[in-house]
Design a protein around this motif. Structure first.
Motif, PDB file in Angstrom:
ATOM      1  N   HIS A 401       0.795  -1.233   0.000  1.00  0.00           N
ATOM      2  CA  HIS A 401       0.000   0.000   0.000  1.00  0.00           C
ATOM      3  C   HIS A 401       0.827   1.282   0.000  1.00  0.00           C
ATOM      4  CE1 HIS A 401      -3.564  -2.432   0.756  1.00  0.00           C
ATOM      5  NE2 HIS A 401      -2.884  -3.065   1.687  1.00  0.00           N
ATOM      6  N   ARG A 402       2.128   1.187   0.009  1.00  0.00           N
ATOM      7  CA  ARG A 402       2.928   2.411   0.062  1.00  0.00           C
ATOM      8  C   ARG A 402       4.170   2.324  -0.809  1.00  0.00           C
ATOM      9  NH1 ARG A 402       4.566   0.390   5.584  1.00  0.00           N
ATOM     10  NH2 ARG A 402       6.811  -0.023   5.559  1.00  0.00           N
ATOM     11  N   SER A 403       4.609   3.478  -1.269  1.00  0.00           N
ATOM     12  CA  SER A 403       5.905   3.630  -1.909  1.00  0.00           C
ATOM     13  C   SER A 403       6.846   4.322  -0.924  1.00  0.00           C
ATOM     14  CB  SER A 403       5.783   4.472  -3.185  1.00  0.00           C
ATOM     15  OG  SER A 403       4.910   3.860  -4.113  1.00  0.00           O
ATOM     16  N   GLU A 404       8.171   4.244  -1.198  1.00  0.00           N
ATOM     17  CA  GLU A 404       9.139   4.832  -0.273  1.00  0.00           C
ATOM     18  C   GLU A 404      10.217   5.587  -1.050  1.00  0.00           C
ATOM     19  OE1 GLU A 404       8.723   1.497   3.289  1.00  0.00           O
ATOM     20  OE2 GLU A 404      10.532   1.502   2.029  1.00  0.00           O
ATOM     21  N   HIS A 405      10.606   6.728  -0.507  1.00  0.00           N
ATOM     22  CA  HIS A 405      11.727   7.506  -1.022  1.00  0.00           C
ATOM     23  C   HIS A 405      12.827   7.463   0.045  1.00  0.00           C
ATOM     24  CE1 HIS A 405       9.336   9.588  -4.244  1.00  0.00           C
ATOM     25  NE2 HIS A 405       8.359   9.203  -3.436  1.00  0.00           N
ATOM     26  N   TRP A 406      14.040   7.082  -0.327  1.00  0.00           N
ATOM     27  CA  TRP A 406      15.155   6.995   0.615  1.00  0.00           C
ATOM     28  C   TRP A 406      16.217   8.025   0.250  1.00  0.00           C
ATOM     29  CZ3 TRP A 406      16.248   0.964   0.513  1.00  0.00           C
ATOM     30  CH2 TRP A 406      15.156   0.283   1.068  1.00  0.00           C
ATOM     31  N   VAL A 407      16.667   8.781   1.254  1.00  0.00           N
ATOM     32  CA  VAL A 407      17.770   9.722   1.077  1.00  0.00           C
ATOM     33  C   VAL A 407      18.828   9.420   2.131  1.00  0.00           C
ATOM     34  CG1 VAL A 407      18.490  12.137   1.016  1.00  0.00           C
ATOM     35  CG2 VAL A 407      16.191  11.499   0.252  1.00  0.00           C
ATOM     36  N   VAL A 408      20.051   9.106   1.707  1.00  0.00           N
ATOM     37  CA  VAL A 408      21.126   8.782   2.637  1.00  0.00           C
ATOM     38  C   VAL A 408      21.706  10.065   3.221  1.00  0.00           C
ATOM     39  CG1 VAL A 408      23.397   7.716   2.910  1.00  0.00           C
ATOM     40  CG2 VAL A 408      21.672   6.635   1.444  1.00  0.00           C
ATOM     41  N   VAL A 409      21.831  10.118   4.537  1.00  0.00           N
ATOM     42  CA  VAL A 409      22.372  11.283   5.237  1.00  0.00           C
ATOM     43  C   VAL A 409      23.843  11.083   5.572  1.00  0.00           C
ATOM     44  CG1 VAL A 409      22.162  12.715   7.310  1.00  0.00           C
ATOM     45  CG2 VAL A 409      20.108  11.856   6.170  1.00  0.00           C
ATOM     46  N   SER A 410      24.179   9.891   6.056  1.00  0.00           N
ATOM     47  CA  SER A 410      25.582   9.586   6.375  1.00  0.00           C
ATOM     48  C   SER A 410      25.810   8.092   6.244  1.00  0.00           C
ATOM     49  CB  SER A 410      25.939  10.063   7.786  1.00  0.00           C
ATOM     50  OG  SER A 410      25.172   9.373   8.763  1.00  0.00           O
ATOM     51  N   GLY A 411      27.071   7.702   6.041  1.00  0.00           N
ATOM     52  CA  GLY A 411      27.401   6.299   5.845  1.00  0.00           C
ATOM     53  C   GLY A 411      27.109   5.860   4.423  1.00  0.00           C
ATOM     54  N   VAL A 416      18.886  -3.015  -2.553  1.00  0.00           N
ATOM     55  CA  VAL A 416      18.280  -3.903  -3.547  1.00  0.00           C
ATOM     56  C   VAL A 416      16.903  -3.337  -3.840  1.00  0.00           C
ATOM     57  CG1 VAL A 416      17.386  -6.201  -3.999  1.00  0.00           C
ATOM     58  CG2 VAL A 416      19.563  -5.937  -2.795  1.00  0.00           C
ATOM     59  N   ASN A 417      16.648  -3.016  -5.105  1.00  0.00           N
ATOM     60  CA  ASN A 417      15.380  -2.410  -5.531  1.00  0.00           C
ATOM     61  C   ASN A 417      14.888  -3.180  -6.744  1.00  0.00           C
ATOM     62  OD1 ASN A 417      13.217  -0.849  -6.238  1.00  0.00           O
ATOM     63  ND2 ASN A 417      14.345   1.090  -6.307  1.00  0.00           N
ATOM     64  N   SER A 429      19.894   9.249  -3.425  1.00  0.00           N
ATOM     65  CA  SER A 429      18.563   8.764  -3.063  1.00  0.00           C
ATOM     66  C   SER A 429      18.077   7.699  -4.036  1.00  0.00           C
ATOM     67  CB  SER A 429      17.569   9.929  -3.041  1.00  0.00           C
ATOM     68  OG  SER A 429      17.445  10.492  -4.339  1.00  0.00           O
ATOM     69  N   THR A 430      16.972   7.060  -3.652  1.00  0.00           N
ATOM     70  CA  THR A 430      16.328   6.081  -4.526  1.00  0.00           C
ATOM     71  C   THR A 430      14.830   6.084  -4.241  1.00  0.00           C
ATOM     72  OG1 THR A 430      16.425   3.805  -5.354  1.00  0.00           O
ATOM     73  CG2 THR A 430      16.510   4.101  -2.974  1.00  0.00           C
ATOM     74  N   TYR A 431      14.069   5.504  -5.147  1.00  0.00           N
ATOM     75  CA  TYR A 431      12.608   5.444  -5.029  1.00  0.00           C
ATOM     76  C   TYR A 431      12.172   3.990  -5.129  1.00  0.00           C
ATOM     77  CZ  TYR A 431       7.718   5.681  -6.569  1.00  0.00           C
ATOM     78  OH  TYR A 431       6.367   5.501  -6.684  1.00  0.00           O
ATOM     79  N   ILE A 432      11.387   3.524  -4.160  1.00  0.00           N
ATOM     80  CA  ILE A 432      10.899   2.144  -4.107  1.00  0.00           C
ATOM     81  C   ILE A 432       9.402   2.153  -4.408  1.00  0.00           C
ATOM     82  CG2 ILE A 432      10.779   0.037  -2.732  1.00  0.00           C
ATOM     83  CD1 ILE A 432      13.624   1.033  -2.972  1.00  0.00           C
ATOM     84  N   LYS A 433       9.008   1.547  -5.500  1.00  0.00           N
ATOM     85  CA  LYS A 433       7.592   1.496  -5.852  1.00  0.00           C
ATOM     86  C   LYS A 433       6.851   0.494  -4.968  1.00  0.00           C
ATOM     87  CE  LYS A 433       6.120   1.382  -9.992  1.00  0.00           C
ATOM     88  NZ  LYS A 433       5.836   0.999 -11.410  1.00  0.00           N
ATOM     89  N   ALA A 434       5.583   0.736  -4.731  1.00  0.00           N
ATOM     90  CA  ALA A 434       4.751  -0.230  -4.009  1.00  0.00           C
ATOM     91  C   ALA A 434       4.783  -1.562  -4.743  1.00  0.00           C
ATOM     92  CB  ALA A 434       3.326   0.285  -3.910  1.00  0.00           C
ATOM     93  N   VAL A 453      10.729   8.614   3.328  1.00  0.00           N
ATOM     94  CA  VAL A 453       9.409   9.220   3.195  1.00  0.00           C
ATOM     95  C   VAL A 453       8.473   8.195   2.570  1.00  0.00           C
ATOM     96  CG1 VAL A 453       8.055  11.080   2.199  1.00  0.00           C
ATOM     97  CG2 VAL A 453      10.418  11.510   2.898  1.00  0.00           C
ATOM     98  N   GLN A 454       7.450   7.805   3.328  1.00  0.00           N
ATOM     99  CA  GLN A 454       6.463   6.841   2.849  1.00  0.00           C
ATOM    100  C   GLN A 454       5.220   7.591   2.360  1.00  0.00           C
ATOM    101  OE1 GLN A 454       5.525   4.219   6.090  1.00  0.00           O
ATOM    102  NE2 GLN A 454       7.651   3.601   6.443  1.00  0.00           N
ATOM    103  N   THR A 455       4.681   7.171   1.233  1.00  0.00           N
ATOM    104  CA  THR A 455       3.429   7.738   0.736  1.00  0.00           C
ATOM    105  C   THR A 455       2.542   6.614   0.229  1.00  0.00           C
ATOM    106  OG1 THR A 455       4.397   8.104  -1.454  1.00  0.00           O
ATOM    107  CG2 THR A 455       4.472   9.946   0.087  1.00  0.00           C
ATOM    108  N   GLY A 456       1.249   6.729   0.480  1.00  0.00           N
ATOM    109  CA  GLY A 456       0.324   5.700   0.001  1.00  0.00           C
ATOM    110  C   GLY A 456      -0.975   5.709   0.764  1.00  0.00           C
TER     111      GLY A 456
END
Length: 474
Positions: A401-411, A416-417, A429-434, A453-456
């Motif tokens: 039910h949700r997609s996700e946006h990932w942004v790396v801050v440190s490290g 795997v997408n 960053s990367t974007y993970i589709k539902a 950031v989760q949206t859905g």
């Protein structure tokens, strides 16, 4: 000389210490002012008593990774640390029976067991060690030994032990146990000089306590024996077989065995002891200022007296108030009269009726791989701060039910997408589709920190399908 095995019992929600103690991060993991948890202090105490046979910890399987991480900072190259994990909570009698069966299997029935709850605070370890030495000698003679604490006040929140004839040193036979008396009875018991507080610590041989279970609590022994027999000890750490263990009665060791046994003794300890059972007890650990206020964290006190304030995240201002407990956490605030510290558990009971999230979790939630903190949540979105420990990995999973946006801050993040694999560094960053299978790992030597950031339509934690998991979760 027989083997000597300290056994740490770690668990319990500690509802009277809400909102700091939660079901997913209970009382033994609470950090005191010196930065150490009660569990860490208990392990240090156990290691001080261990004589080469290691230390056994009985805890719920949900707490294993938290416990392992606490221990890793203390026992580097020391005695062996073994675990026996409970699939469900069943009070102290089944836990002690399981520990005795485990110790008996590995070290024999003559092995001496020292039972240490993980939520006690003892500062005078030399005096504690002397009491343990005395208890060990009695245990080797077949006694079931408990530890009594010199009463400092007529406490109605503790159980009491009445001492009988002396059996040497600071030890006596136990005449009887008294459960949490009223104030008048507590005052009379202290005046008599025959009573001590019941600490909940014990010492006995594996064989003696198993015989006592067989005689006085056979239903506990039968259920636990069946559970241990069905347990896969090839799996490390072993998790007690759930179907059988769930049949064990939910009963304390005092009720099941000690109140009925014949050959029982109490060693009257000359050490300080605190079971940190409420905020009043925890407040006593902080020195007061000239107005009687005790503060952990940052606070502004104006015409305030006899208050306890704990806040690790915000400034707390108290103006013109007296005798208050104020405990502030990012997602819950407790304000109570100091004299009603025991009633905090009623708050938890009321929150449970509505399945409120603050009963189980903090805003920062611990996982085997690290932590996540919910920064903000609203309709169709949730924002998290995720920290992955070096070498750790989340499960291979997907969300319906949700997609996700990932942004790396440190490290560094290994991602795997779906069918792709990539390494992300800070500001990438990367974007993970539902519906897309995905996994986050940390291949680096420092924590990987990222914002998710989760949206859905639905962003609840239960929208997760684990395809592969390193930690045995479903």
């Amino acid at each position: 000389m027989a083997h000597f095995v300290p056994v740490i019992l770690s668990g319990g929600a500690g509802s009277r210490l809400w909102p700091v103690s939660r079901e997913a991060l209970p009382k033994p993991f609470i950090k005191l002012a010196d930065g150490q948890s009660l569990l860490a202090k208990t392990l240090r105490r156990a290691l001080g008593c261990a004589d080469g046979s290691g230390v056994l910890t009985v805890t719920n399987r949900d707490y294993f990774f938290l416990t392992r991480d606490e221990y890793a900072a203390i026992n580097r190259g020391g005695p062996q640390l073994d675990f026996l994990l409970e699939p469900v909570s069943r009070n102290t009698a089944p836990a002690i029976c399981a520990a005795a069966l485990d110790v008996s299997k590995r070290h024999g029935k003559d092995a001496v067991i020292l039972i240490l709850p993980a939520d006690h605070l003892i500062k005078d370890e030399k005096a504690f060690g002397a009491a343990v030495g005395e208890a060990r000698k009695l245990a080797e003679q077949g006694w079931l030994v408990t530890f009594g604490i010199e009463p400092m006040r007529p406490e109605t929140g503790f159980g009491y032990i009445e001492a009988g004839d002396a059996v040497g040193g600071n030890a006596s036979k136990v005449n009887r146990f008294v459960e949490k008396p009223n104030l008048g009875a507590a005052e009379e018991m202290i005046k008599s000089g025959r009573y001590s507080w019941n600490s909940g610590m014990f010492c006995f041989t594996a064989g003696a306590v198993l015989d006592a279970f067989k005689k006085h609590a056979p239903e506990v022994r039968r259920a636990v024996e069946a559970a241990v027999a069905a347990t896969d000890y090839e799996k490390k750490p072993p998790v007690i077989a759930e179907a059988e263990f769930a049949k064990a009665p939910d009963i304390s060791f005092d009720y099941a065995v000690m109140e009925k046994a014949e050959f029982r003794a109490v060693v009257r300890g000359k050490f300080d002891w605190n079971d940190i059972g409420s905020w009043a007890a925890l407040a006593d650990l902080t020195p007061p200022d000239e107005a009687g206020n005790r503060v952990n964290g940052e606070a502004v006190m104006i015409d305030a007296k006899q208050c306890f304030i704990q806040s690790g995240h915000r400034v707390v201002a108290a103006v013109g108030v007296e005798d208050l407990l104020i405990v502030d956490t990012p997602d819950a605030l407790l304000v109570a009269e100091r004299g009603r510290a025991q009633d905090v558990k009623s708050v938890v009971q009321k929150l449970k009726l509505s399945s409120h999230e603050t009963v189980r979790h903090h805003r920062t939630v611990h996982r085997p791989w690290g932590t996540f903190t919910v920064l903000e949540e609203g309709t169709r979105f949730k924002i998290k701060r995720i920290v992955v420990k070096p070498g750790a990995s989340l499960s291979l999973q997907l969300h319906h039910h949700r997609s996700e946006h990932w942004v790396v801050v440190s490290g560094t993040a290994k991602v795997v997408n779906a069918e792709k694999e990539a390494f992300l560094r800070p500001d990438e960053s990367t974007y993970i589709k539902a519906g897309a299978p995905h996994r986050l790992s940390n291949p680096g030597a420092i924590d990987c920190v990222m914002i998710e950031v989760q949206t859905g339509d639905y962003v609840g934690e239960d929208d997760i399908v684990r395809l592969e998991d390193s930690y045995g979760r479903k």
